[in-house]
Enzyme design. Sequence first.
Site, short mmCIF file in Angstrom:
data_model
loop_
_atom_site.label_atom_id
_atom_site.label_comp_id
_atom_site.label_asym_id
_atom_site.label_seq_id
_atom_site.Cartn_x
_atom_site.Cartn_y
_atom_site.Cartn_z
CG ASP A 30 -2.03 0.95 1.21
OD1 ASP A 30 -3.18 0.52 1.29
OD2 ASP A 30 -1.77 2.17 1.09
CG ASN A 86 -12.41 -0.71 4.36
OD1 ASN A 86 -12.69 -1.21 5.45
ND2 ASN A 86 -11.32 0.02 4.18
CD GLN A 93 -14.88 -0.75 -2.09
OE1 GLN A 93 -16.04 -0.95 -1.73
NE2 GLN A 93 -14.31 -1.41 -3.07
CG HIS A 99 -8.68 -3.08 -1.98
ND1 HIS A 99 -9.65 -2.41 -2.69
CD2 HIS A 99 -8.48 -2.36 -0.86
CE1 HIS A 99 -10.00 -1.31 -2.04
NE2 HIS A 99 -9.31 -1.27 -0.91
CG HIS A 101 -6.72 -2.88 3.53
ND1 HIS A 101 -5.97 -1.76 3.30
CD2 HIS A 101 -7.94 -2.63 3.00
CE1 HIS A 101 -6.71 -0.85 2.67
NE2 HIS A 101 -7.91 -1.36 2.48
#
Length: 134
Positions: A30, A86, A93, A99, A101
């Site tokens: 990230d 999310n 989100q 995705h 995390h």
Amino acid sequence: MENCIFCKIANGEIPSNTIYEDENFRVILDNGPATKGHALVLPKEHYADLFEIPEDVAAGAVKVAKKVAGMMKDTLLCDGLNLVQNNGQVAGQTVMHYHLHIIPRYKDDGQTILWKPTRPSADELAEIRKTICG
Ligand code: AMP
Ligand code: ZN
């Protein structure tokens, strides 16, 4: 999906710091990490969120997360780890490509990824259960 940045990253059209890749997924660091090693599991196919992603692909994302979590434990020596996912703007989100995390946690890392617990009554909980289950 044209114009989806995570489609482009997942399929290698935009460079990323990839830490794992297979036929169906790419895991990248990230670029606004909560902690050292914060990574995102990206399916190579576009699905907006948990409501859209097929069950087997969602299961595959968790398998990949487990593999990467092991890598992180061994290499970053994290003390714990959060998996966060999310769905929808209201849930935080910001990129509308599914995705997952992976957030390694360290003692005293100063992050708060938890929620404020509320205190519903037993009746309220029973009512919610009825609403969900019928
Ligand atoms: P979410 O809020 O669950 O949609 O998470 C989106 C995450 O993607 C955030 O943690 C961002 O820091 C991260 N992010 C956005 N764009 C990029 C990018 N180009 N490369 C890496 N991470 C990104
Ligand atoms: Zn996409």
